[in-house]
Enzyme design. Structure first.
Site, PDB file in Angstrom:
ATOM      1  N   ASP A   1     -20.535 -72.588 -32.158  1.00 18.80           N
ATOM      2  CA  ASP A   1     -21.638 -71.967 -31.436  1.00 18.80           C
ATOM      3  C   ASP A   1     -20.926 -71.169 -30.288  1.00 18.80           C
ATOM      4  O   ASP A   1     -19.999 -71.553 -29.722  1.00 18.80           O
ATOM      5  CB  ASP A   1     -22.476 -72.777 -30.659  1.00 18.80           C
ATOM      6  CG  ASP A   1     -23.486 -72.373 -29.876  1.00 18.80           C
ATOM      7  OD1 ASP A   1     -23.392 -71.497 -29.272  1.00 18.80           O
ATOM      8  OD2 ASP A   1     -24.752 -72.987 -29.958  1.00 18.80           O
ATOM      9  N   ILE A   2     -21.032 -69.914 -29.821  1.00 16.85           N
ATOM     10  CA  ILE A   2     -20.606 -69.064 -28.870  1.00 16.85           C
ATOM     11  C   ILE A   2     -20.994 -69.162 -27.654  1.00 16.85           C
ATOM     12  O   ILE A   2     -20.106 -68.541 -26.847  1.00 16.85           O
ATOM     13  CB  ILE A   2     -20.539 -67.546 -29.418  1.00 16.85           C
ATOM     14  CG1 ILE A   2     -21.927 -66.985 -29.418  1.00 16.85           C
ATOM     15  CG2 ILE A   2     -19.898 -67.208 -30.655  1.00 16.85           C
ATOM     16  CD1 ILE A   2     -21.974 -65.501 -29.205  1.00 16.85           C
TER      17      ILE A   2
ATOM     18  N   ASN B   1     -34.609 -78.000 -32.873  1.00 19.16           N
ATOM     19  CA  ASN B   1     -35.577 -77.435 -32.397  1.00 19.16           C
ATOM     20  C   ASN B   1     -36.573 -76.647 -33.082  1.00 19.16           C
ATOM     21  O   ASN B   1     -36.281 -75.885 -33.641  1.00 19.16           O
ATOM     22  CB  ASN B   1     -35.420 -76.580 -30.926  1.00 19.16           C
ATOM     23  CG  ASN B   1     -34.309 -77.618 -29.980  1.00 19.16           C
ATOM     24  OD1 ASN B   1     -34.556 -78.664 -30.003  1.00 19.16           O
ATOM     25  ND2 ASN B   1     -33.437 -76.901 -29.527  1.00 19.16           N
TER      26      ASN B   1
ATOM     27  N   HIS C   1     -37.806 -75.594 -27.052  1.00 19.23           N
ATOM     28  CA  HIS C   1     -36.369 -74.782 -26.802  1.00 19.23           C
ATOM     29  C   HIS C   1     -35.715 -74.339 -28.050  1.00 19.23           C
ATOM     30  O   HIS C   1     -34.694 -73.968 -27.854  1.00 19.23           O
ATOM     31  CB  HIS C   1     -35.676 -76.063 -26.156  1.00 19.23           C
ATOM     32  CG  HIS C   1     -36.211 -76.618 -25.015  1.00 19.23           C
ATOM     33  ND1 HIS C   1     -36.451 -76.125 -23.742  1.00 19.23           N
ATOM     34  CD2 HIS C   1     -36.707 -77.974 -24.886  1.00 19.23           C
ATOM     35  CE1 HIS C   1     -37.139 -77.067 -23.147  1.00 19.23           C
ATOM     36  NE2 HIS C   1     -37.016 -78.310 -23.763  1.00 19.23           N
ATOM     37  N   GLN C   2     -36.478 -73.634 -29.124  1.00 21.23           N
ATOM     38  CA  GLN C   2     -35.961 -72.940 -30.030  1.00 21.23           C
ATOM     39  C   GLN C   2     -35.767 -71.441 -29.598  1.00 21.23           C
ATOM     40  O   GLN C   2     -36.904 -70.799 -29.031  1.00 21.23           O
ATOM     41  CB  GLN C   2     -36.682 -72.981 -31.248  1.00 21.23           C
ATOM     42  CG  GLN C   2     -36.028 -72.238 -32.383  1.00 21.23           C
ATOM     43  CD  GLN C   2     -37.153 -72.128 -33.827  1.00 21.23           C
ATOM     44  OE1 GLN C   2     -38.032 -72.880 -33.727  1.00 21.23           O
ATOM     45  NE2 GLN C   2     -36.204 -72.060 -34.776  1.00 21.23           N
TER      46      GLN C   2
ATOM     47  N   HIS D   1     -31.872 -74.313 -37.548  1.00 22.95           N
ATOM     48  CA  HIS D   1     -30.648 -74.348 -37.098  1.00 22.95           C
ATOM     49  C   HIS D   1     -30.496 -75.817 -36.500  1.00 22.95           C
ATOM     50  O   HIS D   1     -31.351 -76.283 -35.831  1.00 22.95           O
ATOM     51  CB  HIS D   1     -29.812 -73.367 -36.359  1.00 22.95           C
ATOM     52  CG  HIS D   1     -30.478 -72.974 -35.034  1.00 22.95           C
ATOM     53  ND1 HIS D   1     -31.689 -72.522 -34.883  1.00 22.95           N
ATOM     54  CD2 HIS D   1     -30.079 -73.383 -33.680  1.00 22.95           C
ATOM     55  CE1 HIS D   1     -31.968 -72.246 -33.746  1.00 22.95           C
ATOM     56  NE2 HIS D   1     -31.174 -72.776 -32.773  1.00 22.95           N
ATOM     57  N   PHE D   2     -29.324 -76.752 -36.976  1.00 23.04           N
ATOM     58  CA  PHE D   2     -28.947 -77.894 -36.388  1.00 23.04           C
ATOM     59  C   PHE D   2     -27.758 -77.620 -35.730  1.00 23.04           C
ATOM     60  O   PHE D   2     -26.752 -77.243 -36.030  1.00 23.04           O
ATOM     61  CB  PHE D   2     -28.550 -78.818 -37.592  1.00 23.04           C
ATOM     62  CG  PHE D   2     -29.916 -79.248 -38.246  1.00 23.04           C
ATOM     63  CD1 PHE D   2     -30.352 -80.367 -38.271  1.00 23.04           C
ATOM     64  CD2 PHE D   2     -30.545 -78.307 -39.204  1.00 23.04           C
ATOM     65  CE1 PHE D   2     -31.748 -80.823 -38.967  1.00 23.04           C
ATOM     66  CE2 PHE D   2     -31.657 -78.641 -39.959  1.00 23.04           C
ATOM     67  CZ  PHE D   2     -32.227 -79.751 -39.826  1.00 23.04           C
ATOM     68  N   HIS D   3     -27.737 -78.142 -34.283  1.00 19.85           N
ATOM     69  CA  HIS D   3     -26.542 -78.242 -33.498  1.00 19.85           C
ATOM     70  C   HIS D   3     -25.878 -79.608 -33.569  1.00 19.85           C
ATOM     71  O   HIS D   3     -26.383 -80.666 -33.804  1.00 19.85           O
ATOM     72  CB  HIS D   3     -26.971 -78.185 -31.979  1.00 19.85           C
ATOM     73  CG  HIS D   3     -27.691 -76.978 -31.467  1.00 19.85           C
ATOM     74  ND1 HIS D   3     -27.187 -75.860 -30.755  1.00 19.85           N
ATOM     75  CD2 HIS D   3     -29.122 -76.498 -31.588  1.00 19.85           C
ATOM     76  CE1 HIS D   3     -27.947 -74.956 -30.733  1.00 19.85           C
ATOM     77  NE2 HIS D   3     -29.029 -75.293 -30.942  1.00 19.85           N
TER      78      HIS D   3
END
Length: 139
Positions: free
Chosen positions: A32-33, A84, A90-91, A97-99
């Site tokens: 993640d940037i 999300n 909060h998407q 995507h999965f964090h």
């Protein structure tokens, strides 16, 4: 949003550079940037869909094993896996995507509020029966 306009689809295609950690035929993972902590990564299906319910099951099967590999490789002993669906949940990017977010200490990583509520057991029983019957009908 179409796959052509999707930032994550562009990352998968290589049109936008990324710090790729893993890739196979179904999954792409990258750092993640805008990380919450060191090692914060995103694991995404290559199949474009905005929400989890838009993705075929077979395209989700490798997601958690990849997140697990990244957690181990990052050295995270404590971490969150977050996914999300929708703006009020909060998407931000309309591609599933999965964090994988390492939680090295109290300050870094994800913080969570958990506003739990007392349950009315009769209402909870009715909800249980409703959801369970729909799951059984979908099999």
């Amino acid at each position: 949003m179409s796959a052509a306009a999707c930032i994550f689809c562009k990352i998968i295609k290589g049109d936008i550079p990324s710090f790729r950690l893993f890739e196979n035929e179904k999954v792409f993972a990258f750092l993640d940037i805008q990380p919450l902590s060191r090692g914060h990564a995103l694991v995404i299906p290559k199949f474009h869909g905005a929400k989890l319910t838009d993705i075929p099951d077979e395209d989700l099967l490798d997601i958690l094993p990849v997140a697990k590999k990244i957690a181990k490789a990052s050295g995270a002993s404590d971490f969150n896996i977050l996914q999300n669906n929708g703006r009020i949940a909060h998407q931000v990017v309309d591609h599933v995507h999965f964090h994988m977010i390492p939680k090295p200490n109290e300050e870094e990583g994800m913080t969570i509020g958990w506003p739990s509520q007392e349950s009315d057991m009769d209402k909870l029983k009715a909800l249980h029966e409703d959801i369970k019957s729909k799951i059984e009908a979908d099999q």
